[in-house]
Design a protein around this motif. Structure first.
Motif, PDB file in Angstrom:
ATOM      1  N   THR A   1       0.840  -1.198   0.000  1.00  0.00           N
ATOM      2  CA  THR A   1       0.000   0.000   0.000  1.00  0.00           C
ATOM      3  C   THR A   1       0.870   1.241   0.000  1.00  0.00           C
ATOM      4  OG1 THR A   1      -1.722  -1.180   1.213  1.00  0.00           O
ATOM      5  CG2 THR A   1      -1.818   1.219   1.261  1.00  0.00           C
ATOM      6  N   ASN A   2       1.889   1.227   0.833  1.00  0.00           N
ATOM      7  CA  ASN A   2       2.817   2.340   0.939  1.00  0.00           C
ATOM      8  C   ASN A   2       3.535   2.588  -0.382  1.00  0.00           C
ATOM      9  OD1 ASN A   2       5.743   3.285   1.637  1.00  0.00           O
ATOM     10  ND2 ASN A   2       4.442   3.926   3.353  1.00  0.00           N
ATOM     11  N   ALA A   3       3.992   1.514  -1.026  1.00  0.00           N
ATOM     12  CA  ALA A   3       4.695   1.645  -2.310  1.00  0.00           C
ATOM     13  C   ALA A   3       3.783   2.249  -3.376  1.00  0.00           C
ATOM     14  CB  ALA A   3       5.211   0.286  -2.765  1.00  0.00           C
ATOM     15  N   ASN A   4       2.512   1.848  -3.373  1.00  0.00           N
ATOM     16  CA  ASN A   4       1.557   2.422  -4.318  1.00  0.00           C
ATOM     17  C   ASN A   4       1.367   3.918  -4.062  1.00  0.00           C
ATOM     18  OD1 ASN A   4      -0.544   2.131  -6.433  1.00  0.00           O
ATOM     19  ND2 ASN A   4      -1.897   2.690  -4.748  1.00  0.00           N
ATOM     20  N   ASN A   5       1.288   4.300  -2.804  1.00  0.00           N
ATOM     21  CA  ASN A   5       1.145   5.721  -2.467  1.00  0.00           C
ATOM     22  C   ASN A   5       2.352   6.526  -2.948  1.00  0.00           C
ATOM     23  OD1 ASN A   5      -1.278   5.111  -1.199  1.00  0.00           O
ATOM     24  ND2 ASN A   5      -0.413   5.159   0.862  1.00  0.00           N
ATOM     25  N   VAL A   6       3.546   6.001  -2.687  1.00  0.00           N
ATOM     26  CA  VAL A   6       4.769   6.705  -3.088  1.00  0.00           C
ATOM     27  C   VAL A   6       4.878   6.777  -4.612  1.00  0.00           C
ATOM     28  CG1 VAL A   6       7.300   6.626  -3.038  1.00  0.00           C
ATOM     29  CG2 VAL A   6       5.993   6.185  -0.943  1.00  0.00           C
ATOM     30  N   ALA A   7       4.505   5.685  -5.290  1.00  0.00           N
ATOM     31  CA  ALA A   7       4.575   5.664  -6.756  1.00  0.00           C
ATOM     32  C   ALA A   7       3.636   6.691  -7.386  1.00  0.00           C
ATOM     33  CB  ALA A   7       4.242   4.268  -7.276  1.00  0.00           C
ATOM     34  N   ASN A   8       2.575   7.043  -6.665  1.00  0.00           N
ATOM     35  CA  ASN A   8       1.598   7.994  -7.192  1.00  0.00           C
ATOM     36  C   ASN A   8       1.729   9.390  -6.592  1.00  0.00           C
ATOM     37  OD1 ASN A   8      -0.348   6.571  -9.081  1.00  0.00           O
ATOM     38  ND2 ASN A   8      -0.159   5.121  -7.388  1.00  0.00           N
ATOM     39  N   VAL A   9       2.901   9.694  -6.032  1.00  0.00           N
ATOM     40  CA  VAL A   9       3.098  10.988  -5.392  1.00  0.00           C
ATOM     41  C   VAL A   9       2.939  12.155  -6.376  1.00  0.00           C
ATOM     42  CG1 VAL A   9       5.607  11.135  -5.638  1.00  0.00           C
ATOM     43  CG2 VAL A   9       4.496  12.200  -3.665  1.00  0.00           C
ATOM     44  N   ASN A  10       3.166  11.925  -7.660  1.00  0.00           N
ATOM     45  CA  ASN A  10       3.022  12.989  -8.663  1.00  0.00           C
ATOM     46  C   ASN A  10       1.759  12.841  -9.506  1.00  0.00           C
ATOM     47  OD1 ASN A  10       5.401  14.387  -7.994  1.00  0.00           O
ATOM     48  ND2 ASN A  10       6.624  12.925  -9.146  1.00  0.00           N
ATOM     49  N   THR A  11       0.852  11.939  -9.128  1.00  0.00           N
ATOM     50  CA  THR A  11      -0.391  11.738  -9.871  1.00  0.00           C
ATOM     51  C   THR A  11      -1.438  12.736  -9.390  1.00  0.00           C
ATOM     52  OG1 THR A  11       0.102   9.383 -10.083  1.00  0.00           O
ATOM     53  CG2 THR A  11      -2.183  10.059 -10.446  1.00  0.00           C
TER      54      THR A  11
ATOM     55  N   PRO B   1       8.488   6.959   7.029  1.00  0.00           N
ATOM     56  CA  PRO B   1       8.553   6.266   8.324  1.00  0.00           C
ATOM     57  C   PRO B   1       7.738   4.968   8.348  1.00  0.00           C
ATOM     58  CG  PRO B   1       8.215   8.599   8.676  1.00  0.00           C
ATOM     59  CD  PRO B   1       8.068   8.348   7.201  1.00  0.00           C
ATOM     60  N   ASP B   2       6.604   4.931   7.645  1.00  0.00           N
ATOM     61  CA  ASP B   2       5.818   3.694   7.574  1.00  0.00           C
ATOM     62  C   ASP B   2       6.621   2.576   6.914  1.00  0.00           C
ATOM     63  OD1 ASP B   2       3.669   4.855   8.834  1.00  0.00           O
ATOM     64  OD2 ASP B   2       2.388   4.953   7.057  1.00  0.00           O
ATOM     65  N   GLN B   3       7.422   2.915   5.900  1.00  0.00           N
ATOM     66  CA  GLN B   3       8.271   1.910   5.252  1.00  0.00           C
ATOM     67  C   GLN B   3       9.311   1.381   6.230  1.00  0.00           C
ATOM     68  OE1 GLN B   3      10.054   3.544   1.714  1.00  0.00           O
ATOM     69  NE2 GLN B   3       8.130   3.550   0.583  1.00  0.00           N
ATOM     70  N   ILE B   4       9.870   2.271   7.038  1.00  0.00           N
ATOM     71  CA  ILE B   4      10.869   1.864   8.020  1.00  0.00           C
ATOM     72  C   ILE B   4      10.255   0.939   9.063  1.00  0.00           C
ATOM     73  CG2 ILE B   4      12.405   2.717   9.852  1.00  0.00           C
ATOM     74  CD1 ILE B   4      12.768   5.264   8.048  1.00  0.00           C
ATOM     75  N   VAL B   5       9.040   1.256   9.502  1.00  0.00           N
ATOM     76  CA  VAL B   5       8.339   0.415  10.480  1.00  0.00           C
ATOM     77  C   VAL B   5       8.080  -0.973   9.895  1.00  0.00           C
ATOM     78  CG1 VAL B   5       6.127   0.106  11.678  1.00  0.00           C
ATOM     79  CG2 VAL B   5       7.300   2.304  11.776  1.00  0.00           C
ATOM     80  N   ALA B   6       7.564  -1.033   8.670  1.00  0.00           N
ATOM     81  CA  ALA B   6       7.273  -2.326   8.038  1.00  0.00           C
ATOM     82  C   ALA B   6       8.544  -3.149   7.856  1.00  0.00           C
ATOM     83  CB  ALA B   6       6.581  -2.112   6.692  1.00  0.00           C
ATOM     84  N   GLN B   7       9.623  -2.511   7.458  1.00  0.00           N
ATOM     85  CA  GLN B   7      10.899  -3.208   7.279  1.00  0.00           C
ATOM     86  C   GLN B   7      11.408  -3.752   8.610  1.00  0.00           C
ATOM     87  OE1 GLN B   7      14.085  -0.721   5.865  1.00  0.00           O
ATOM     88  NE2 GLN B   7      15.481  -2.421   5.613  1.00  0.00           N
TER      89      GLN B   7
END
Length: 101
Positions: free
Chosen positions: A19-29, A70-76
């Motif tokens: 979910t986080n990766a999708n959000n980051v990938a769409n940061v310029n959408t 930070p959410d990515q860091i928590v998940a990792q």
């Protein structure tokens, strides 16, 4: 804690990371409304609950990188801890089997 609770945590954090990766990938959408994942846990398992964030009506992406990174860091980190717990349990079981044999 047992292996199945570690596995459910890893799976839930994978959902969070996707979910986080999708959000980051769409940061310029333009007009993109991100999703948010919350972890729900009990004594035997962890589950992920994902929902769309509230739409502010902005024409720009509503992704907040100050939240996503930070959410990515928590998940990792959570995944690493659970993998370590599984490895330790596996080593302990192996040692017990060696002693018994």
């Amino acid at each position: 804690m047992n292996i199945s609770s570690n596995v459910s945590s890893i799976q839930s954090h994978q959902i969070m990371m996707n979910t986080n990766a999708n959000n980051v990938a769409n940061v310029n959408t333009e007009g993109f409304v991100p999703s948010d994942t919350k972890m729900l846990g009990n004594e035997n398992s962890v589950s992920a609950n994902t929902r769309k964030a509230d739409n502010t009506g902005s024409k720009m992406s509503q992704t907040d990188l100050a939240k996503e990174i930070p959410d990515q860091i928590v998940a990792q980190g959570a995944t690493a801890v659970n993998v370590t717990a599984i490895k330790t349990e596996n080593e302990m079981l192996g040692s017990l089997l060696d002693i018994k044999a």
